[in-house]
Design a protein around this motif. Structure first.
Motif, PDB file in Angstrom:
ATOM      1  N   THR A  19       0.837  -1.203   0.000  1.00 17.66           N
ATOM      2  CA  THR A  19       0.000   0.000   0.000  1.00 17.66           C
ATOM      3  C   THR A  19       0.867   1.247   0.000  1.00 17.66           C
ATOM      4  N   ALA A  20       1.871   1.263   0.885  1.00 15.68           N
ATOM      5  CA  ALA A  20       2.750   2.425   0.983  1.00 15.68           C
ATOM      6  C   ALA A  20       3.533   2.629  -0.315  1.00 15.68           C
ATOM      7  N   SER A  21       4.050   1.533  -0.882  1.00 21.91           N
ATOM      8  CA  SER A  21       4.842   1.646  -2.114  1.00 21.91           C
ATOM      9  C   SER A  21       3.969   2.123  -3.276  1.00 21.91           C
ATOM     10  N   ALA A  22       2.775   1.551  -3.399  1.00 28.71           N
ATOM     11  CA  ALA A  22       1.893   1.933  -4.503  1.00 28.71           C
ATOM     12  C   ALA A  22       1.461   3.390  -4.389  1.00 28.71           C
ATOM     13  N   LEU A  23       1.108   3.826  -3.186  1.00 30.33           N
ATOM     14  CA  LEU A  23       0.662   5.209  -3.015  1.00 30.33           C
ATOM     15  C   LEU A  23       1.798   6.190  -3.273  1.00 30.33           C
ATOM     16  N   THR A  24       2.995   5.879  -2.774  1.00 33.21           N
ATOM     17  CA  THR A  24       4.129   6.773  -2.971  1.00 33.21           C
ATOM     18  C   THR A  24       4.510   6.866  -4.439  1.00 33.21           C
ATOM     19  N   ASN A  25       4.560   5.719  -5.113  1.00 29.96           N
ATOM     20  CA  ASN A  25       4.883   5.735  -6.544  1.00 29.96           C
ATOM     21  C   ASN A  25       3.799   6.438  -7.358  1.00 29.96           C
ATOM     22  N   GLY A  26       2.546   6.259  -6.935  1.00 28.83           N
ATOM     23  CA  GLY A  26       1.459   6.905  -7.662  1.00 28.83           C
ATOM     24  C   GLY A  26       1.505   8.417  -7.552  1.00 28.83           C
ATOM     25  N   LEU A  27       1.919   8.933  -6.399  1.00 31.65           N
ATOM     26  CA  LEU A  27       1.938  10.382  -6.187  1.00 31.65           C
ATOM     27  C   LEU A  27       3.257  11.027  -6.596  1.00 31.65           C
ATOM     28  N   LEU A  28       4.361  10.310  -6.375  1.00 29.84           N
ATOM     29  CA  LEU A  28       5.684  10.887  -6.653  1.00 29.84           C
ATOM     30  C   LEU A  28       6.341  10.321  -7.900  1.00 29.84           C
ATOM     31  N   GLY A  29       5.842   9.197  -8.383  1.00 33.28           N
ATOM     32  CA  GLY A  29       6.537   8.505  -9.465  1.00 33.28           C
ATOM     33  C   GLY A  29       7.683   7.675  -8.906  1.00 33.28           C
ATOM     34  N   THR A  30       8.419   7.020  -9.796  1.00 29.93           N
ATOM     35  CA  THR A  30       9.541   6.199  -9.359  1.00 29.93           C
ATOM     36  C   THR A  30      10.610   7.079  -8.736  1.00 29.93           C
ATOM     37  N   HIS A  31      11.081   6.682  -7.559  1.00 24.97           N
ATOM     38  CA  HIS A  31      12.078   7.489  -6.841  1.00 24.97           C
ATOM     39  C   HIS A  31      13.205   6.592  -6.337  1.00 24.97           C
ATOM     40  N   ALA A  32      13.885   5.948  -7.283  1.00 29.84           N
ATOM     41  CA  ALA A  32      14.970   5.041  -6.908  1.00 29.84           C
ATOM     42  C   ALA A  32      16.138   5.829  -6.319  1.00 29.84           C
ATOM     43  N   ILE A  33      16.720   5.280  -5.261  1.00 26.85           N
ATOM     44  CA  ILE A  33      17.862   5.921  -4.608  1.00 26.85           C
ATOM     45  C   ILE A  33      19.154   5.559  -5.319  1.00 26.85           C
ATOM     46  N   LEU A  34      19.277   4.298  -5.732  1.00 28.09           N
ATOM     47  CA  LEU A  34      20.465   3.842  -6.438  1.00 28.09           C
ATOM     48  C   LEU A  34      20.152   3.660  -7.909  1.00 28.09           C
ATOM     49  N   GLU A  35      21.139   3.939  -8.735  1.00 26.99           N
ATOM     50  CA  GLU A  35      20.990   3.716 -10.167  1.00 26.99           C
ATOM     51  C   GLU A  35      20.989   2.209 -10.443  1.00 26.99           C
ATOM     52  N   PRO A  36      20.032   1.703 -11.244  1.00 27.92           N
ATOM     53  CA  PRO A  36      20.009   0.263 -11.546  1.00 27.92           C
ATOM     54  C   PRO A  36      21.300  -0.177 -12.233  1.00 27.92           C
ATOM     55  N   VAL A  37      21.820  -1.317 -11.824  1.00 31.42           N
ATOM     56  CA  VAL A  37      23.020  -1.875 -12.445  1.00 31.42           C
ATOM     57  C   VAL A  37      22.765  -3.338 -12.758  1.00 31.42           C
ATOM     58  N   SER A  38      23.428  -3.848 -13.759  1.00 33.03           N
ATOM     59  CA  SER A  38      23.313  -5.258 -14.122  1.00 33.03           C
ATOM     60  C   SER A  38      24.688  -5.888 -13.974  1.00 33.03           C
ATOM     61  N   LEU A  39      24.876  -6.654 -12.920  1.00 30.72           N
ATOM     62  CA  LEU A  39      26.183  -7.221 -12.588  1.00 30.72           C
ATOM     63  C   LEU A  39      26.047  -8.712 -12.353  1.00 30.72           C
ATOM     64  N   SER A  40      27.001  -9.469 -12.800  1.00 30.98           N
ATOM     65  CA  SER A  40      26.980 -10.916 -12.594  1.00 30.98           C
ATOM     66  C   SER A  40      28.397 -11.413 -12.381  1.00 30.98           C
ATOM     67  N   LEU A  41      28.488 -12.588 -11.790  1.00 29.37           N
ATOM     68  CA  LEU A  41      29.782 -13.199 -11.510  1.00 29.37           C
ATOM     69  C   LEU A  41      30.361 -13.771 -12.797  1.00 29.37           C
ATOM     70  N   ALA A  42      31.631 -13.455 -13.073  1.00 31.03           N
ATOM     71  CA  ALA A  42      32.260 -13.922 -14.314  1.00 31.03           C
ATOM     72  C   ALA A  42      32.511 -15.414 -14.279  1.00 31.03           C
ATOM     73  N   SER A  43      32.901 -15.955 -13.129  1.00 29.08           N
ATOM     74  CA  SER A  43      33.243 -17.371 -13.037  1.00 29.08           C
ATOM     75  C   SER A  43      33.068 -17.837 -11.599  1.00 29.08           C
ATOM     76  N   TYR A  44      32.623 -19.085 -11.438  1.00 28.14           N
ATOM     77  CA  TYR A  44      32.489 -19.645 -10.097  1.00 28.14           C
ATOM     78  C   TYR A  44      33.847 -19.897  -9.443  1.00 28.14           C
ATOM     79  N   ARG A  45      34.919 -19.744 -10.201  1.00 28.87           N
ATOM     80  CA  ARG A  45      36.244 -19.853  -9.611  1.00 28.87           C
ATOM     81  C   ARG A  45      36.541 -18.703  -8.652  1.00 28.87           C
ATOM     82  N   GLU A  46      35.708 -17.668  -8.718  1.00 25.82           N
ATOM     83  CA  GLU A  46      35.907 -16.521  -7.832  1.00 25.82           C
ATOM     84  C   GLU A  46      35.211 -16.686  -6.484  1.00 25.82           C
TER      85      GLU A  46
END
Length: 552
Positions: free
Chosen positions: A206-233
């Motif tokens: 409820t809180a998330s839907a109402l806040t997004n509905g009134l303010l729009g998306t308000h992400a604090i961190l920039e979305p990133v796409s990161l993955s592990l290169a190898s399980y050897r790490e």
């Protein structure tokens, strides 16, 4: 009682196991918490915008006079606020919420909510090295507590509503509903329950839907796409977790050092916190504020690891000083920044083909988890903030290493529990004792009783219990076994120690009640409730604890 009180009590029944009213209260909590958090964020962003422009946390662009003087000015304003506010209103933060849960039946005064609102604006707006999460939890839990008290909820349901308020406030402030739910259950309530999931989830969405509905998306961190290169790490990930766990242990030790400084004046402590933060900001201005701008830089463009190491050292000291010396702010955002710096350093120095930013992201989860003992909430927070699901498995490895070192290597409790222990308040952490400590006799009280002075004929009543007062003591008798004409000596013979009731001036937890009955042969307790006094017998208490579904 006002018409509003009567209306709310009719809408929301106290009946045990009634899930729908709790869900409706969760929705109501979500709505009000969302509105309050939007007001808080609007004022905070306006303050930061006036200082730093569009980049709200760009304290680095300020002149050195501002970097040094801003935290000191904030400390002076906080001192003035404390001077103008009654001492009873000045307890704030996550530790206070947990204290009210276990020792205050979940009742948070409205005045404390207002004080937290203003104090957090000052602390965050003046660049102190604290976060908005602690104040967020306090505001949400306080709103839920007021709603629960107004609707006449029993202590166990009032406690559940505080979880709803926590989840709603975190969800509204950070757009992280799942992390809000897990944080409420893992850190605040310290348990997972089937009854609790539905109301808490209802409040969060409820809180998330109402806040997004009134303010729009308000992400604090920039979305990133990161993955592990190898399980050897994976060994490197485990080493990263141990490195972050070591820093988390050092951070807790530093907080204790500042808490235990022999400074009794709050004004001196706040000024010292401002001076330390301002002095460190002259060298590393990135430590001012919550640090989300620095976190985003480390996750996107990357920063040189020597610079990150310097920021890490300064932020560690500034945050420990702020929390230990009593600046009214949160600790999650600073731990996220500490984690991103520590993870970035590890990613730059350890061999492997993965992006160092991945290690920065994982360090955030590990530091938050190690400091708060909240692994699931930490992983969910980082994944929701970054929208990087590929980091799930590596995050679990790093969090495991950090928690193992902190909890089993250094035997450290969470920072919140440490803060309460310093105040002489020991939280129950054993699951069974925790459950008993957080439920109260008033929830089991039987109102079907009649009091009798012992003079004249016993009252005729359909009540199942008769309470006799004699010489400032109370005794429990069965009305069906009494004769209408009874000699005084016959009555006195019935008033044995085994029938004696303890008359309580205030409600008592089930844990304290069981401890009392261990050393007492009496029949039970007379408990204060809204409509007078209720009866909880020894037999009723045992029945409710041993029968399935007895407690809710």
């Amino acid at each position: 009682m006002s018409q509003a009180d009567n209306l709310i009590q009719r809408l929301f029944s106290r009946r045990a196991g009634s899930l729908l009213p709790l869900v409706l209260l969760g929705v109501l909590t979500g709505i009000i918490a969302s509105l309050v958090m939007m007001s808080f964020l609007f004022l905070l962003n306006a303050t930061l915008g006036g200082l730093n422009g569009k980049n709200l946390e760009d304290f680095e662009a300020l002149t050195w006079h501002w970097q040094l003087g801003l935290p000191l000015a904030g400390s002076l304003l906080l001192i003035l606020l404390y001077r103008l506010t009654p001492p009873a209103c000045q307890s704030v933060g996550l530790a206070y919420v947990l204290e009210r849960l276990q020792f205050g039946q979940g009742r948070i005064p409205a005045a404390n909510i207002g004080f937290q609102f203003v104090a957090a604006l000052i602390a965050l707006g003046s660049g102190h090295s604290v976060g908005r999460e602690g104040p967020t939890v306090h505001l949400g839990a306080g709103i839920a507590s007021q709603i629960g008290q107004l609707s006449g909820r029993p202590p166990s349901q009032l406690r559940l509503l505080l979880g709803c308020g926590t989840a709603a406030a975190i969800s509204a402030a950070f757009n992280t509903p799942l992390a809000g739910v897990l944080f409420a259950m893992e850190v605040v309530l310290m348990e997972y329950s089937l009854l609790g999931f539905a109301p808490i989830i209802a409040a969060a969405i409820t809180a998330s839907a109402l806040t997004n509905g009134l303010l729009g998306t308000h992400a604090i961190l920039e979305p990133v796409s990161l993955s592990l290169a190898s399980y050897r790490e994976l060994p490197g990930l485990l080493l990263t977790g141990l490195w972050v766990g070591l820093l988390a242990a050092l951070f807790q030790r530093l907080v204790l050092v500042f808490i235990r400084l022999p400074l009794t004046s709050r004004a001196v402590r706040l000024l010292l916190a401002g001076a330390i933060t301002g002095g460190l900001a002259l060298v590393t201005p990135q430590i001012l504020g919550s640090g989300y701008d620095t976190i985003n830089l480390a996750l996107s463009d990357g920063l040189p690891w020597p610079l990150l190491l310097g920021i890490l050292a300064a932020k560690l000291l500034a945050t420990a000083a702020a929390i230990g010396l009593g600046v009214p702010g949160g600790q999650i955002a600073p731990t996220l920044m500490l984690g991103v710096c520590a993870g970035s350093v590890a990613g730059a120095l350890l061999p492997g083909a993965s992006d160092p930013a991945l290690y920065a992201l994982l360090g955030m989860a590990a530091m938050m988890s190690a400091v708060l003992h909240a692994p699931l909430a930490a992983i969910a927070t980082v994944l929701e903030l970054s929208l990087s699901a590929e980091a799930m498995l590596p995050a679990m490895v790093v969090v495991l290493g950090a928690n193992l070192l902190c909890q089993h290597g250094f035997h450290l409790p969470s920072l919140v529990i440490t803060q309460l222990r310093v105040r002489g308040q020991e939280l129950q952490t054993h699951p069974l004792r925790t459950a008993l400590a957080q439920r109260y006799l008033s929830e089991l009280a039987d109102m079907s009783l009649v009091e009798w002075s012992g003079e004249g004929a016993p009252p005729r009543s359909k009540a199942t219990a008769l309470v006799v007062k004699r010489d400032q003591h109370y005794y429990l008798l069965n009305p069906a076994q009494l004769e209408q004409r009874m000699a005084p000596d016959t009555l006195d013979a019935l008033l044995t120690p085994e029938r004696r009731l303890q008359r309580l001036e205030r409600d008592m937890s089930l844990l304290d009640a069981l401890r009392t009955l261990q050393d007492d042969t009496g029949a039970g307790f007379l408990v204060p409730v809204r409509r007078g006094r209720g009866l909880v017998t020894r037999a009723r208490l045992v029945h409710m604890l041993t029968e399935e579904g007895g407690l809710y």
